[in-house]
Design a protein around this motif. Structure first.
Motif, short mmCIF file in Angstrom:
data_model
loop_
_atom_site.label_atom_id
_atom_site.label_comp_id
_atom_site.label_asym_id
_atom_site.label_seq_id
_atom_site.Cartn_x
_atom_site.Cartn_y
_atom_site.Cartn_z
N ILE A 280 0.84 -1.20 0.00
CA ILE A 280 0.00 0.00 0.00
C ILE A 280 0.88 1.26 0.00
N GLU A 281 1.91 1.24 0.82
CA GLU A 281 2.80 2.41 0.89
C GLU A 281 3.56 2.62 -0.42
N LEU A 282 3.93 1.53 -1.09
CA LEU A 282 4.62 1.66 -2.37
C LEU A 282 3.69 2.21 -3.45
N ALA A 283 2.45 1.72 -3.45
CA ALA A 283 1.49 2.14 -4.47
C ALA A 283 1.21 3.64 -4.41
N SER A 284 1.25 4.19 -3.22
CA SER A 284 0.96 5.62 -3.04
C SER A 284 2.23 6.43 -2.78
N PHE A 285 3.39 5.81 -3.05
CA PHE A 285 4.67 6.42 -2.71
C PHE A 285 4.95 7.70 -3.48
N SER A 286 5.45 8.68 -2.78
CA SER A 286 5.90 9.93 -3.40
C SER A 286 7.04 10.47 -2.54
N GLY A 287 8.26 10.14 -2.94
CA GLY A 287 9.41 10.56 -2.13
C GLY A 287 10.69 10.18 -2.80
N ASP A 288 11.80 10.29 -2.05
CA ASP A 288 13.09 9.97 -2.64
C ASP A 288 13.47 8.52 -2.40
N ALA A 289 14.61 8.11 -2.95
CA ALA A 289 15.04 6.72 -2.89
C ALA A 289 15.30 6.26 -1.46
N GLU A 290 15.80 7.14 -0.62
CA GLU A 290 16.08 6.78 0.78
C GLU A 290 14.80 6.43 1.53
N GLU A 291 13.75 7.20 1.27
CA GLU A 291 12.46 6.92 1.91
C GLU A 291 11.90 5.59 1.42
N MET A 292 12.09 5.29 0.14
CA MET A 292 11.63 4.01 -0.40
C MET A 292 12.30 2.84 0.31
N LEU A 293 13.60 2.96 0.54
CA LEU A 293 14.34 1.88 1.21
C LEU A 293 13.85 1.67 2.64
N LYS A 294 13.43 2.73 3.28
CA LYS A 294 12.89 2.59 4.65
C LYS A 294 11.62 1.75 4.65
N ILE A 295 10.79 1.94 3.62
CA ILE A 295 9.55 1.17 3.52
C ILE A 295 9.85 -0.31 3.30
N LEU A 296 10.87 -0.60 2.52
CA LEU A 296 11.16 -1.98 2.12
C LEU A 296 12.17 -2.69 3.03
N CYS B 7 12.86 -8.20 -1.20
CA CYS B 7 13.32 -7.45 -2.38
C CYS B 7 14.22 -6.27 -2.02
N TYR B 8 14.72 -6.24 -0.79
CA TYR B 8 15.51 -5.09 -0.34
C TYR B 8 16.79 -4.91 -1.17
N CYS B 9 17.47 -6.02 -1.49
CA CYS B 9 18.72 -5.92 -2.27
C CYS B 9 18.44 -5.32 -3.64
N GLU B 10 17.37 -5.76 -4.28
CA GLU B 10 17.01 -5.21 -5.59
C GLU B 10 16.64 -3.74 -5.46
N ALA B 11 15.97 -3.41 -4.35
CA ALA B 11 15.57 -2.02 -4.12
C ALA B 11 16.79 -1.12 -3.94
N GLU B 12 17.87 -1.65 -3.36
CA GLU B 12 19.09 -0.86 -3.20
C GLU B 12 19.68 -0.48 -4.56
N GLY B 13 19.66 -1.44 -5.50
CA GLY B 13 20.16 -1.14 -6.85
C GLY B 13 19.30 -0.09 -7.54
N PHE B 14 17.99 -0.20 -7.38
CA PHE B 14 17.05 0.76 -7.95
C PHE B 14 17.26 2.14 -7.32
N ALA B 15 17.48 2.15 -6.02
CA ALA B 15 17.69 3.41 -5.29
C ALA B 15 18.96 4.12 -5.77
N GLU B 16 20.01 3.35 -6.04
CA GLU B 16 21.27 3.93 -6.52
C GLU B 16 21.05 4.63 -7.87
N ILE B 17 20.30 3.97 -8.75
CA ILE B 17 20.02 4.54 -10.07
C ILE B 17 19.19 5.81 -9.95
#
Length: 357
Positions: A197-213, A218-228
Motif C-alpha cells: 500500500i505504501e509503495l502504491a501511493s509512494f511519493s518521495g526519494d530513494a532513501e524513503e523508499m528503502l525505509k519502507i522496504l 526485495c531489499y537488495c534489488e531495491a538498493e540497486g534501484f535506489a542507486e540509479i
C-alpha cells in the motif's frame, strides 16, 4: 493550414534534436523495411499496443504485415555476438491509436540497448529518456518504477494468479482502498499488505523508499534501484520520480519501466522499460531496455509563439529588376537567414523581418 505547418515544424525540430542526442551517446540509426512477416506479430501480439494489423499476401505467398512496431524487428535482428547493440530509429508504424477507430501512419522515434547490458546501460537509457522529454518541453516528468520489486513483494504473499492480477491492476490505478480490500480478502500478511500500500501511493526519494522496504525479500534489488534513482535525481531533480503505479505487461517487461509526460498533453508521450522476457521468448540471449517517443502526440502541443516560417520576407514590386531581387535574397542567405520572397505576403505567414524593395 498555419496550425498544420506549426505542428510539422515542432515535430521536425524534435526529430532532428533527438537524432543528434542519440548519436552523441553512440547510438547508430536502425533502418528497416515497411514490411515484416505477419507471423512475427502473431507470436508477440500481447507486446503490441494494438491488435489490429494491416496484412497482405506477397508474391511468394507469404503473409506480410505493414509494421505496427519497431522493437520486435530490432530484437529479431540482434545477435549475441554484437556485445551491446545500441540503436535508435525514426520509423513510421501503422496501427489503430488508442481511442481511434481507423489505422494511422505514425512517426515514431526511440532507441534500444540490447545484449550484455549492465546498470550503467540502464542509467544511460533513463538519462536519454529524460533528455528526450526535455527536448520536447522543459516542463516534463519521467515516472520510473521497478517491476522486479513489485513482483518479488507479491510473490512473497503466496496468492493465486487471479489474486496477483487483481493486485497489480489496483497498483496501476493507485487505488489504496482496493489493494487493502484485496489483501484482506486473500488473507495476505498485514505487514506485507501495508508495504505494498505504501509503495502504491509512494511519493518521495530513494532513501524513503528503502525505509519502507527494509527487511523485505526485495531489499537488495531495491538498493540497486535506489542507486540509479539517486543518480538521476542529482541531474534532473524532481523531474525524474519514483512511481510504482507505472505497471506494464509483466509477461515481457521486467525490472525498470517508465513513462514520460510533458505539460499540455494528458497522456504519456514516452514509454519504455527493460524487456529481457521478450528477448528470451524470441530465443535471444542477454537483456534489453529501450523506449519510444510518440511524435503524433507531440503534434498536439500548442505553438510557443517562437517558431517562424522565415527569418526574412523580401517584398518586391513588379518593376523591381531581377538583379536587385536576387541580390537582396542572396545577402540574407549569406547571413544565414531563412528567406521567402514575393510580390505579396501569403496569409498567415510568420516572419521576423520585412525587407521592401
Amino acid at each position: 493550414m498555419n496550425t498544420e505547418r506549426n505542428m510539422q515544424s515542432t515535430t521536425e525540430r524534435v526529430i532532428y534534436s533527438l537524432r543528434d542526442l542519440y548519436e552523441r551517446y553512440g547510438y547508430a540509426q536502425y533502418k528497416m523495411n515497411k514490411f515484416e512477416e505477419y507471423d512475427l506479430y502473431v507470436r508477440n501480439k500481447s507486446f503490441l499496443l494494438s491488435d489490429h494489423i494491416i496484412t497482405f499476401t506477397d508474391t511468394d505467398g507469404k503473409l506480410m504485415a505493414l509494421k505496427p512496431d519497431v522493437t520486435l524487428s530490432i530484437v529479431k535482428s540482434s545477435n549475441a555476438k554484437d556485445g551491446v547493440k545500441k540503436v535508435y530509429y525514426n520509423e513510421n508504424v501503422y496501427r489503430v491509436p488508442k481511442g481511434a477507430f481507423s489505422f494511422k501512419e505514425i512517426m515514431q522515434t526511440g532507441l534500444e540497448c540490447i545484449g550484455d547490458i549492465d546498470s550503467y546501460s540502464v542509467v544511460e537509457v533513463l538519462t536519454l529518456a529524460a533528455k528526450s522529454l526535455e527536448t520536447v518541453s522543459n516542463d516534463f516528468v519521467l515516472d520510473v518504477s521497478d517491476l522486479g520489486i513489485i513482483s518479488s513483494l507479491i510473490d512473497s504473499m503466496d496468492v493465486s494468479k487471479e489474486g496477483r492480477e487483481r493486485i497489480i491492476e489496483a497498483i496501476g490505478e493507485k487505488s489504496v482502498h482496493s489493494i487493502d480490500a484485496i489483501c484482506r480478502e486473500l488473507l495476505v500478511d498485514r505487514d506485507k499488505a501495508q508495504m505494498l500500500i505504501e509503495l502504491a501511493s509512494f511519493s518521495g526519494d530513494a532513501e524513503e523508499m528503502l525505509k519502507i522496504l527494509k527487511g523485505s525479500d526485495c531489499y537488495c534489488e531495491a538498493e540497486g534501484f535506489a542507486e540509479i534513482m539517486t543518480l538521476l535525481s542529482s541531474v534532473f531533480g524532481n523531474k525524474v520520480r519514483i512511481d510504482f503505479s507505472v505497471i506494464d505487461d509483466m509477461r515481457y517487461y521486467n525490472g525498470i519501466v517508465f513513462k514520460g509526460f510533458v505539460k499540455g498533453i494528458p497522456t504519456s508521450v514516452l514509454s519504455g522499460g527493460r524487456y529481457d522476457g521478450l528477448m528470451s521468448r524470441m530465443g535471444k540471449s542477454g537483456g534489453a531496455i529501450g523506449f519510444a517517443v510518440y511524435l503524433d502526440l507531440i503534434d498536439s502541443l500548442e505553438d510557443d509563439g517562437e517558431e517562424y516560417d522565415a527569418d526574412v520576407f523580401v517584398l518586391y514590386k513588379k518593376d523591381n529588376s531581377l538583379e536587385s531581387i536576387a541580390k537582396a535574397v542572396e545577402v540574407c542567405i549569406t547571413e544565414g537567414k531563412r528567406v521567402q520572397s514575393g510580390r505579396s505576403i501569403p496569409e498567415g505567414l510568420r516572419y521576423k523581418e520585412l525587407i521592401e524593395l
